[in-house]
Design an enzyme around this catalytic site. Structure first.
Site, PDB file in Angstrom:
ATOM      1  CE  LYS A  81     -19.400  30.273 -31.097  1.00 39.56           C
ATOM      2  NZ  LYS A  81     -19.125  30.818 -32.449  1.00 39.56           N
ATOM      3  NE  ARG A 139     -13.077  32.738 -29.485  1.00 35.51           N
ATOM      4  CZ  ARG A 139     -14.337  33.164 -29.516  1.00 35.51           C
ATOM      5  NH1 ARG A 139     -15.158  32.849 -28.550  1.00 35.51           N
ATOM      6  NH2 ARG A 139     -14.749  33.885 -30.506  1.00 35.51           N
ATOM      7  NE  ARG A 170     -22.967  38.864 -35.422  1.00 31.28           N
ATOM      8  CZ  ARG A 170     -22.132  38.054 -34.769  1.00 31.28           C
ATOM      9  NH1 ARG A 170     -22.604  37.034 -34.074  1.00 31.28           N
ATOM     10  NH2 ARG A 170     -20.834  38.261 -34.835  1.00 31.28           N
ATOM     11  NE  ARG A 217     -20.082  40.692 -32.420  1.00 30.65           N
ATOM     12  CZ  ARG A 217     -19.959  39.415 -32.046  1.00 30.65           C
ATOM     13  NH1 ARG A 217     -21.013  38.750 -31.605  1.00 30.65           N
ATOM     14  NH2 ARG A 217     -18.791  38.813 -32.101  1.00 30.65           N
ATOM     15  NE  ARG A 249     -15.256  37.568 -35.001  1.00 35.74           N
ATOM     16  CZ  ARG A 249     -16.546  37.779 -35.288  1.00 35.74           C
ATOM     17  NH1 ARG A 249     -16.882  38.710 -36.169  1.00 35.74           N
ATOM     18  NH2 ARG A 249     -17.474  37.086 -34.709  1.00 35.74           N
TER      19      ARG A 249
HETATM   20  P1  AP5 Z   1     -24.783  34.081 -34.048  1.00 34.15           P
HETATM   21  O1  AP5 Z   1     -25.727  33.216 -33.292  1.00 34.15           O
HETATM   22  O2  AP5 Z   1     -24.599  35.481 -33.597  1.00 34.15           O
HETATM   23  O3  AP5 Z   1     -23.367  33.323 -34.205  1.00 34.15           O
HETATM   24  P2  AP5 Z   1     -22.249  33.015 -33.150  1.00 34.15           P
HETATM   25  O4  AP5 Z   1     -21.729  31.653 -33.460  1.00 34.15           O
HETATM   26  O5  AP5 Z   1     -22.714  33.264 -31.754  1.00 34.15           O
HETATM   27  O6  AP5 Z   1     -21.187  34.104 -33.622  1.00 34.15           O
HETATM   28  P3  AP5 Z   1     -20.233  35.078 -32.794  1.00 34.15           P
HETATM   29  O7  AP5 Z   1     -19.725  36.122 -33.733  1.00 34.15           O
HETATM   30  O8  AP5 Z   1     -20.882  35.555 -31.538  1.00 34.15           O
HETATM   31  O9  AP5 Z   1     -19.068  34.121 -32.466  1.00 34.15           O
HETATM   32  P4  AP5 Z   1     -17.642  34.456 -32.137  1.00 34.15           P
HETATM   33  O10 AP5 Z   1     -17.174  33.132 -31.680  1.00 34.15           O
HETATM   34  O11 AP5 Z   1     -16.838  35.099 -33.182  1.00 34.15           O
HETATM   35  O12 AP5 Z   1     -17.753  35.663 -31.116  1.00 34.15           O
HETATM   36  P5  AP5 Z   1     -17.874  35.782 -29.554  1.00 34.15           P
HETATM   37  O13 AP5 Z   1     -18.955  36.703 -29.238  1.00 34.15           O
HETATM   38  O14 AP5 Z   1     -17.825  34.438 -28.920  1.00 34.15           O
HETATM   39  O15 AP5 Z   1     -25.250  34.057 -35.591  1.00 34.15           O
HETATM   40  C1  AP5 Z   1     -24.547  34.807 -36.566  1.00 34.15           C
HETATM   41  C2  AP5 Z   1     -25.527  35.376 -37.599  1.00 34.15           C
HETATM   42  O16 AP5 Z   1     -26.093  34.301 -38.369  1.00 34.15           O
HETATM   43  C3  AP5 Z   1     -26.737  36.105 -36.987  1.00 34.15           C
HETATM   44  O17 AP5 Z   1     -27.070  37.163 -37.825  1.00 34.15           O
HETATM   45  C4  AP5 Z   1     -27.862  35.033 -36.984  1.00 34.15           C
HETATM   46  O18 AP5 Z   1     -29.137  35.631 -37.061  1.00 34.15           O
HETATM   47  C5  AP5 Z   1     -27.521  34.244 -38.241  1.00 34.15           C
HETATM   48  N1  AP5 Z   1     -27.815  32.822 -38.150  1.00 34.15           N
HETATM   49  C6  AP5 Z   1     -27.668  32.000 -37.057  1.00 34.15           C
HETATM   50  N2  AP5 Z   1     -27.999  30.729 -37.358  1.00 34.15           N
HETATM   51  C7  AP5 Z   1     -28.351  30.757 -38.693  1.00 34.15           C
HETATM   52  C8  AP5 Z   1     -28.802  29.739 -39.599  1.00 34.15           C
HETATM   53  N3  AP5 Z   1     -28.930  28.452 -39.218  1.00 34.15           N
HETATM   54  N4  AP5 Z   1     -29.074  30.105 -40.875  1.00 34.15           N
HETATM   55  C9  AP5 Z   1     -28.949  31.388 -41.271  1.00 34.15           C
HETATM   56  N5  AP5 Z   1     -28.552  32.399 -40.463  1.00 34.15           N
HETATM   57  C10 AP5 Z   1     -28.244  32.080 -39.185  1.00 34.15           C
HETATM   58  O19 AP5 Z   1     -16.477  36.477 -29.241  1.00 34.15           O
HETATM   59  C11 AP5 Z   1     -16.222  37.810 -29.649  1.00 34.15           C
HETATM   60  C12 AP5 Z   1     -14.811  38.194 -29.269  1.00 34.15           C
HETATM   61  O20 AP5 Z   1     -14.640  38.103 -27.838  1.00 34.15           O
HETATM   62  C13 AP5 Z   1     -13.691  37.286 -29.821  1.00 34.15           C
HETATM   63  O21 AP5 Z   1     -13.331  37.648 -31.142  1.00 34.15           O
HETATM   64  C14 AP5 Z   1     -12.574  37.576 -28.809  1.00 34.15           C
HETATM   65  O22 AP5 Z   1     -12.001  38.827 -29.033  1.00 34.15           O
HETATM   66  C15 AP5 Z   1     -13.350  37.631 -27.498  1.00 34.15           C
HETATM   67  N6  AP5 Z   1     -13.481  36.320 -26.848  1.00 34.15           N
HETATM   68  C16 AP5 Z   1     -14.640  35.647 -26.585  1.00 34.15           C
HETATM   69  N7  AP5 Z   1     -14.383  34.488 -25.965  1.00 34.15           N
HETATM   70  C17 AP5 Z   1     -13.033  34.416 -25.839  1.00 34.15           C
HETATM   71  C18 AP5 Z   1     -12.165  33.448 -25.298  1.00 34.15           C
HETATM   72  N8  AP5 Z   1     -12.609  32.305 -24.765  1.00 34.15           N
HETATM   73  N9  AP5 Z   1     -10.829  33.699 -25.334  1.00 34.15           N
HETATM   74  C19 AP5 Z   1     -10.343  34.841 -25.840  1.00 34.15           C
HETATM   75  N10 AP5 Z   1     -11.119  35.799 -26.387  1.00 34.15           N
HETATM   76  C20 AP5 Z   1     -12.454  35.590 -26.392  1.00 34.15           C
HETATM   77 MG    MG Z   2     -22.207  34.671 -30.273  1.00 31.51          MG
END
Ligand code: AP5
Ligand code: MG
Length: 216
Positions: free
Chosen positions: A13, A88, A127, A160, A171
């Site tokens: 994402k 979420r 990552r 991370r 997760r």
């Molecule tokens: P990346 O682009 O980083 O993936 P992402 O979908 O953004 O993954 P996140 O870990 O950021 O998602 P998440 O939903 O767990 O965490 P968030 O930060 O929102 O890509 C991942 C890897 O794959 C990278 O290495 C990239 O290079 C590679 N890649 C990408 N595309 C690829 C492809 N096509 N092919 C191959 N490789 C590829 O949330 C973190 C924490 O915050 C949560 O756990 C929670 O504690 C809190 N939080 C956030 N939002 C909320 C909410 N709304 N409510 C409650 N808690 C929340």
């Molecule tokens: Mg992200």
């Protein structure tokens, strides 16, 4: 345009949002990024959210909604946005719907990037992120130009805290239990576009742009 990016943790994402942001000329708002920025401050909210983030748990809804409302006070999001990581769960989605209605705003599309758990685990375990500018890399599919240093500012990349194997599992379980039901929630509103996220970063970008072009 007002877009919600949805999909399992690590599906890409944030990676897609970077190029979508310049393509659509609207800001990328990631609640995960906002929380990680708070962790780096002495702010009491930062201390509170660490308890959840490091363990892969969702931050309580009230605090999350508060952070989103604060972000909406900034003018840039009034022309449109790409939301990533919010809402979420159904409670957050209902609160967001209420908020949008109060502002007479509608969502144009919920872009659901899909990939199986095996791909997700590989993406999250490989990552690496820059602790200075937040740019994201992958040890195999999205390598930095030199060793494990950030291309932008040459800072050594780190893993991370929530990308450790046990936390990844947690997760993913939370995603299946609480976030995936939102696909049905938004399907009922006719907003969901599902994109095959198993291809390369470029391929996923092209599929997303094409699908968004079709709804314009
Ligand atoms: P990346 O682009 O980083 O993936 P992402 O979908 O953004 O993954 P996140 O870990 O950021 O998602 P998440 O939903 O767990 O965490 P968030 O930060 O929102 O890509 C991942 C890897 O794959 C990278 O290495 C990239 O290079 C590679 N890649 C990408 N595309 C690829 C492809 N096509 N092919 C191959 N490789 C590829 O949330 C973190 C924490 O915050 C949560 O756990 C929670 O504690 C809190 N939080 C956030 N939002 C909320 C909410 N709304 N409510 C409650 N808690 C929340
Ligand atoms: Mg992200």
């Amino acid at each position: 345009m007002r877009i919600i990016l949805m999909g399992p943790p690590g599906v890409g994402k944030g990676t897609q949002a970077v190029t979508l942001e310049s393509h659509l000329n609207v800001p990328h708002v990631s609640t995960g990024d906002i929380f990680r920025a708070l962790l780096r401050t002495e702010d009491p909210i930062g201390i509170e959210v660490r308890k959840y983030l490091d363990h892969g748990l969702l931050v309580p809804d009230e605090l999350t909604n508060q952070v989103v409302t604060t972000r909406f006070r900034e003018q840039d999001v009034h022309k449109g946005f790409i939301f990533d990581g919010y809402p979420r769960n159904v409670f957050q989605a209902e609160s967001f719907d209420k908020f949008l209605k109060e502002h007479n705003w509608t969502i144009d599309a919920v872009v659901n990037i899909a990939a199986p758990d095996e791909d997700i685990i590989k993406r999250l375990s490989g990552r690496r992120v820059c602790p200075t500018c937040g740019k994201t890399y992958h040890l195999e599919s999205n390598k930095p130009k030199v060793d494990t240093l950030c291309d932008v500012d040459q800072t050594p990349l780190i893993q991370r805290e929530d990308d450790k194997p046990e936390t990844i599992k947690k997760r993913l379980a939370i995603y299946h239990d609480q976030t995936k039901p939102l696909i049905e929630y938004y399907s009922k509103q006719g907003l969901v576009i599902t994109i095959d996220g198993t291809g390369t970063i470029e391929k996923t970008h092209d599929l997303t742009i094409k699908a968004l072009g079709e709804i314009k």
